[in-house]
Motif scaffolding. Structure first.
Motif, mmCIF file in Angstrom:
data_model
loop_
_atom_site.group_PDB
_atom_site.id
_atom_site.type_symbol
_atom_site.label_atom_id
_atom_site.label_comp_id
_atom_site.label_asym_id
_atom_site.label_seq_id
_atom_site.Cartn_x
_atom_site.Cartn_y
_atom_site.Cartn_z
ATOM 1 N N GLN A 43 39.493 45.054 67.538
ATOM 2 C CA GLN A 43 39.841 45.463 68.901
ATOM 3 C C GLN A 43 39.602 46.949 69.123
ATOM 4 N N GLU A 80 43.516 36.472 64.260
ATOM 5 C CA GLU A 80 42.082 36.703 64.071
ATOM 6 C C GLU A 80 41.480 35.826 62.981
ATOM 7 N N PHE A 127 36.511 36.871 70.025
ATOM 8 C CA PHE A 127 36.031 37.893 70.961
ATOM 9 C C PHE A 127 34.526 37.803 71.204
ATOM 10 N N SER A 168 47.635 40.124 65.416
ATOM 11 C CA SER A 168 46.902 39.288 66.379
ATOM 12 C C SER A 168 46.241 38.147 65.620
ATOM 13 N N TYR A 175 42.707 43.182 77.249
ATOM 14 C CA TYR A 175 42.926 42.558 78.569
ATOM 15 C C TYR A 175 42.934 43.627 79.661
ATOM 16 N N LYS A 194 49.201 39.131 73.581
ATOM 17 C CA LYS A 194 48.631 39.259 72.237
ATOM 18 C C LYS A 194 47.461 40.233 72.179
ATOM 19 N N PHE A 195 46.707 40.335 73.260
ATOM 20 C CA PHE A 195 45.523 41.201 73.280
ATOM 21 C C PHE A 195 45.575 42.116 74.508
#
Length: 582
Positions: free
Chosen positions: A200, A175, A449, A173, A516, A511-512
């Motif tokens: 995450q 980051e 985030f 991801s 999500y 991607k997340f």
């Protein structure tokens, strides 16, 4: 005491004058050999200490060399008083050897002297790290590291945090840093990534209803090395809290770090008491020229941009002008050396004024300041007789950076920084977004985030470059020890924030996907941070280089010189994971 062990029944820290007359077996490495003709001596070292062994039967020494691993049986006796060694705990006793067994032989010449390995060049130390670690100073750093980590674990548990391990193989991801990627054998053309941080997963633990999580987390980032950053991997004290504000995280961070630094700081060092000073990012860049301020340095930077628009000194016109005021005796040679430093960091020069006893000025730019506003400069800068004020002018971002470097150099050259102290602060209110000139688009400044200050309304109505985030760092002595944030737990805010950074909702879902989805099932507010364990130990041991506190570090080029990584692999291994080298 272990009477059944065939190699030893005591470690060297467990032998004292009370054992005189006893027959014992000890084991370790030959640190030194002294042959005095009719009698020989060995200094035997194990993990816990050193003991002198006397061999009156010199035949026992035959075939034994330094760093051989041996086991010796003999009788503990008192040393002659004139041969006492006060440097070691066993300095008043010795073992008279009756028998010697060689357990591990040295077959080739040692690449360096173990006891002076810290003076050996680093590539050789890292290639033979197992020998380097026999050096007491090097070994003590690793033992100290273990003690600090053990303390952190216990302290976090006492504070009500639950230790939970998160996955090492995860999805890639974006980051901030480069991922290390791992090809999948089972799924052709697909890859795992090693976690840059448990970001995450720890947020998902909060959604799962775990209230306070922590772990000593391994993190993997494909970044270049620095003195305070190890390439490849590092460890952090990662923690997260549900139903928590920024201030709740500050209190938790202060509690664990203050306790750790007070317990493990060298004798005579002082540690910032909680609550730590809180400095906004904007204030830090103005007053310190960096978002990693070293509070041991008493100097502060001031902004004089508006003042110099009223002057006739053209190099300062339409520029950001920063200044550093110093009260100290300075020779002409000092000014020349400081000017050399200024030019070495890319400055065209370094303007300054000296304040006379009658509050008049002398210096290269005095004539460009109108007489009627000289008193105004004195008030703005808080000038007093005997002061010198240095000026830095450039575009705002560069002026801040250069002024910060001049401040640091002045603090070092004048030797005015506080000694024997750990000075902590929080830096907060970081910008949420920044403009990427290379990609010509808006990107996240740090952690994507984070919760934007002002929430969804700010994202919908404000210029993105003016939006601040609930992001914060802990800085100690000019080193960033930790970053953290109040997390965004709202799906609507998440969608809008990523949209501003150029991600579609579909990108977000792909991607997340876990976050999500999870944010659609009642996510609590949560926040956390992650102080770096390696940096913490480097500070506590006063080491200049982070590799000195890591058991098996890579070198500055991200190579493991001892085991030969990174290394080529076979064609069969490549085929197994569907990889072809281009």
């Amino acid at each position: 005491m272990n009477t059944s062990n065939i190699y030893r029944n005591r470690t060297l820290n467990n032998i004292s004058e009370g054992d005189v007359g006893k027959t014992l077996r000890i084991a370790g490495w030959v640190e030194n050999i002294r042959d005095h003709g009719g009698v020989s001596f060995i200094d035997l070292r194990d993990m816990y200490g050193v003991m002198q062994v006397v061999m009156r039967n010199t035949a026992l020494l035959e075939g034994i060399g330094r760093e051989d691993c041996i086991s010796i049986e003999g009788v503990i006796e008192c040393r002659d008083e004139e041969t006492y060694n006060p440097k070691i705990p066993t300095g008043t006793i010795e073992l008279e050897a009756h028998s010697v067994d060689v357990l591990g032989k040295v077959y080739k010449q040692l690449p360096f002297e173990v006891m002076s390995s810290k003076e050996t060049r680093e590539d050789l130390r890292l290639k033979y790290r197992y020998l380097d670690l026999r050096n007491k100073k090097v070994k003590d750093n690793i033992i100290f590291r273990s003690e600090v980590i053990s303390f952190l674990r216990q302290k976090m548990t006492d504070m009500g945090f639950l230790e939970i391990q998160t996955p090492i193989l995860c999805a890639s991801s974006p980051e901030g840093a480069r991922d290390y990627i791992v090809p999948s054998r089972k799924y052709k053309g697909k890859f795992y990534a090693l976690p840059q941080a448990p970001q995450q997963y720890k947020q998902l633990l909060m959604v799962s209803g775990f209230d306070r999580y922590f772990q000593i987390a391994p993190c993997f980032r494909d970044e270049d090395a620095r003195a305070d950053r190890s390439p490849g991997e590092f460890y952090q004290l990662d923690f997260e809290m549900s139903f928590a504000t920024q201030e709740d995280v500050f209190r938790a961070g202060e509690e664990v770090l203050t306790a750790a630094f007070k317990k493990f700081a060298p004798e005579g060092y002082s540690v910032t008491e909680a609550p730590y000073p809180v400095i906004s990012y904007r204030q830090a860049m103005l007053e310190f020229g960096t978002d990693k301020p070293d509070l041991r340095n008493p100097l502060r930077i001031i902004d004089l941009s508006d003042f110099f628009q009223k002057c006739t000194f053209k190099p300062f016109h339409n520029k950001t002008v920063r200044a550093v005021r110093v009260h100290a005796e300075m020779s002409k040679g000092f000014h020349e050396k400081l000017l050399q430093f200024a030019t070495s960091i890319g400055m065209g020069g370094l303007g300054y004024l000296e304040v006379n006893g009658d509050m008049t000025y002398k210096g290269p730019i005095d004539k460009f300041i109108p007489d009627e506003i000289k008193r105004e400069l004195s008030g703005l800068a808080g000038l007093e007789p005997g002061d010198t004020i240095f000026f830095i002018a450039d575009k705002e971002e560069r002026a801040a950076l250069l002024a910060g470097q001049i401040r640091t150099e002045l603090g070092t050259r004048l030797d005015i920084c506080e000694k024997n102290a750990y000075r902590f602060c929080f830096v907060n209110d970081f910008p949420m977004f920044e403009y990427d000139t290379a990609e010509k688009k808006i990107n996240f400044t740090h952690n994507p985030f984070s919760m934007p200050q002002g929430g969804l309304e700010a994202l919908n109505t404000k210029d993105p470059l003016e939006i601040l985030a609930y992001q914060y760092d802990i800085v100690c002595n000019g080193i960033e020890l930790s970053s953290g944030a109040v997390r965004n737990h709202s799906l609507d805010i998440m969608i809008k924030a990523f949209e501003i950074a150029g991600y579609s909702q579909e990108d977000l879902r792909n991607k997340f996907g876990a976050l999500y989805q999870a944010f659609q099932f009642g996510a609590p507010p949560h926040a956390g941070m992650a102080p770096g364990v390696d940096r913490m130990i480097m500070l506590l041991k006063n080491e200049e280089n982070i590799r000195e506190v890591i058991p098996f570090p890579m070198n500055g080029n991200a190579q493991d010189l001892m085991c030969g990584a990174p290394a080529e692999i076979t064609e069969a291994q490549l085929r197994e994971v569907h990889i072809k080298i281009r």
